[in-house]
Design a protein around this motif. Structure first.
Motif, PDB file in Angstrom:
ATOM      1  N   GLU A 249       4.794  49.377 -40.013  1.00 46.34           N
ATOM      2  CA  GLU A 249       6.132  50.091 -39.594  1.00 46.34           C
ATOM      3  C   GLU A 249       5.837  50.948 -38.769  1.00 46.34           C
ATOM      4  N   ARG A 250       4.716  51.979 -38.776  1.00 47.70           N
ATOM      5  CA  ARG A 250       4.465  53.264 -37.923  1.00 47.70           C
ATOM      6  C   ARG A 250       3.923  52.483 -36.736  1.00 47.70           C
ATOM      7  N   VAL A 253       6.884  51.279 -34.226  1.00 43.82           N
ATOM      8  CA  VAL A 253       7.748  52.354 -33.746  1.00 43.82           C
ATOM      9  C   VAL A 253       7.015  52.746 -32.620  1.00 43.82           C
ATOM     10  N   ASP A 260      15.239  53.607 -36.993  1.00 47.13           N
ATOM     11  CA  ASP A 260      15.032  53.168 -38.339  1.00 47.13           C
ATOM     12  C   ASP A 260      15.781  51.818 -38.879  1.00 47.13           C
TER      13      ASP A 260
END
Length: 400
Positions: A249-250, A253, A260
């Motif tokens: 997820e990081r 991003v 989000d």
């Protein structure tokens, strides 16, 4: 998803899920909203429990008193508190223990007593980790630890080291200590895990990257994935990402700057994401996850859980051949201990196995989408979140 725990003896300050979001402070979508939507109770990892026990033991070594409950700080800022189940202070060192509570996750380590014993070392020794009873030792390559090391992964080690350093600074100590982690009956519990096949012998391994456990329930989690897609579409988003965990997820991003509500906590349920997006299309879907998990998708598995699919090393060897691997290298890949070892062997030989896996995983995703107007790209990451493979570019209805 890590099958891990909540607070010691059922205690724990704050909520494990965390997250902010839309108006009123309540997340409308993304990982935290998915967790809330499941109604399942999150928890703390075994590494978080070991960090709490270590913090309590080292505090007692420095001050003579055990903090109870003991609070720690996790990578995402949560500050859970753990009640102590065991405490012992001797001239040789200090020991503390907390009981792991798996919350709503079916975890074989539920109720296990996680202990940490801390003793001083000569100046300049740093922080040294030892495996006590019930904690495994690494005996084969392919894991993010050297052979012979205690099976305590890098993030739990970092957490314990950071808490020792903070306490040492507060009390004017050197911070040179030996930390011995142990789990009561851990060797017996480990027989119900995959540790033996991975060459982790003698007990359990300490996993996790955030200290937080996402509880596992097929029906609840798949329903939360669907809700995440619905929220993203309702918000007018055209690009969403299915991620296998917080590390991937990081990465997404950082790569794309997605909000989000564009993040779908896919976990092991790649098929659930693809089938729902097939019926409810978005312009673009990024699939991002650990290399080993996405190698399963590349091999045609839609459920990436270790209980229902395994990394197929002969399949990886075949892919590597298409990327230029000779027969000697292909043979080593086919008999590798883990997917990570196979990847590292290829990296050393200049064979782009990560890219090959990403491209094949993208092709499998497109086949599940069955012509839905969705562009797909795939990113493979290692345990630290570094990109180790990616498909060439987003494509719709077939490889490019």
């Amino acid at each position: 998803m890590d099958a891990e725990a909540r607070g010691a003896n059922g205690s724990g300050a704050g909520t494990a899920g965390g997250g902010t979001g839309a108006a009123g402070g309540e997340a409308r979508g993304g990982r935290s909203a998915q967790l809330k939507h499941t109604g399942l109770r999150p928890g703390w990892t075994t590494g978080a429990c070991a960090t709490a026990a270590t913090t309590a033991a080292y505090t007692a070594l420095l001050t003579g008193d055990f903090p109870d409950p003991v609070s720690i700080t996790l990578p995402k800022g949560q500050t859970p508190a753990f009640a102590l189940a065991v405490e012992e202070l001797t001239p040789q060192g200090a020991s503390a223990g907390v009981v792991k509570d798996a919350g709503d996750d079916p975890d074989v380590t539920h109720g296990a007593l996680v202990r940490s014993t801390v003793r001083r070392l000569p100046p300049g020794s740093g922080v040294v980790f030892r495996a006590g009873p019930g904690v495994g030792t690494v005996t084969l390559p392919g894991l993010p630890l050297e052979v012979g090391e205690p099976a305590v992964n890098p993030v739990p080690r970092r957490l314990m080291r950071e808490h020792v350093e903070r306490l040492a600074a507060e009390h004017g100590a050197a911070g040179d200590v030996e930390i011995t982690v142990s789990v009561d009956h851990g060797e017996e519990i480990a027989r119900s895990t995959w540790n033996g096949r991975l060459g982790i012998l003698g007990g359990l391994s300490f996993l996790g990257t955030t200290g937080v456990v996402v509880p596992y329930s097929c029906s609840a989690w798949i329903d939360s994935i669907r809700r995440g897609v619905d929220v993203a579409r309702a918000a007018g988003l055209t690009h969403v990402a299915g991620c296998t965990g917080s590390t991937s997820e990081r990465t997404v991003v950082a790569e794309y700057g997605l909000p989000d509500i564009a993040l779908l906590d896919m976990g092991d349920f790649a098929g659930a994401v693809l089938k729902y997006v097939r019926r409810h299309p978005v312009d673009r879907l990024t699939v991002c996850g650990g290399f080993a998990k996405l190698s399963k998708l590349a091999a045609g598995h839609l459920d990436l859980h270790s209980a229902r699919s395994q990394v197929d090393k002969p399949f990886l060897a075949g892919l590597a051949r298409t990327g230029g691997a000779d027969e000697e290298l292909a043979s080593r890949i086919a008999t590798a201990n883990t997917g990570l070892e196979a990847l590292r062997l290829c990296e050393a030989a200049g064979v782009p196995l990560g890219d090959l896996v990403a491209a094949r995983a993208r092709d499998e995703a497109l086949s599940v989408l069955r012509g839905a107007p969705v562009a797909v790209d795939v990113i493979c990451v290692d345990r630290a979140g570094a990109v180790v493979g990616r498909s060439v570019r987003p494509s719709v209805n077939g490889p490019t």
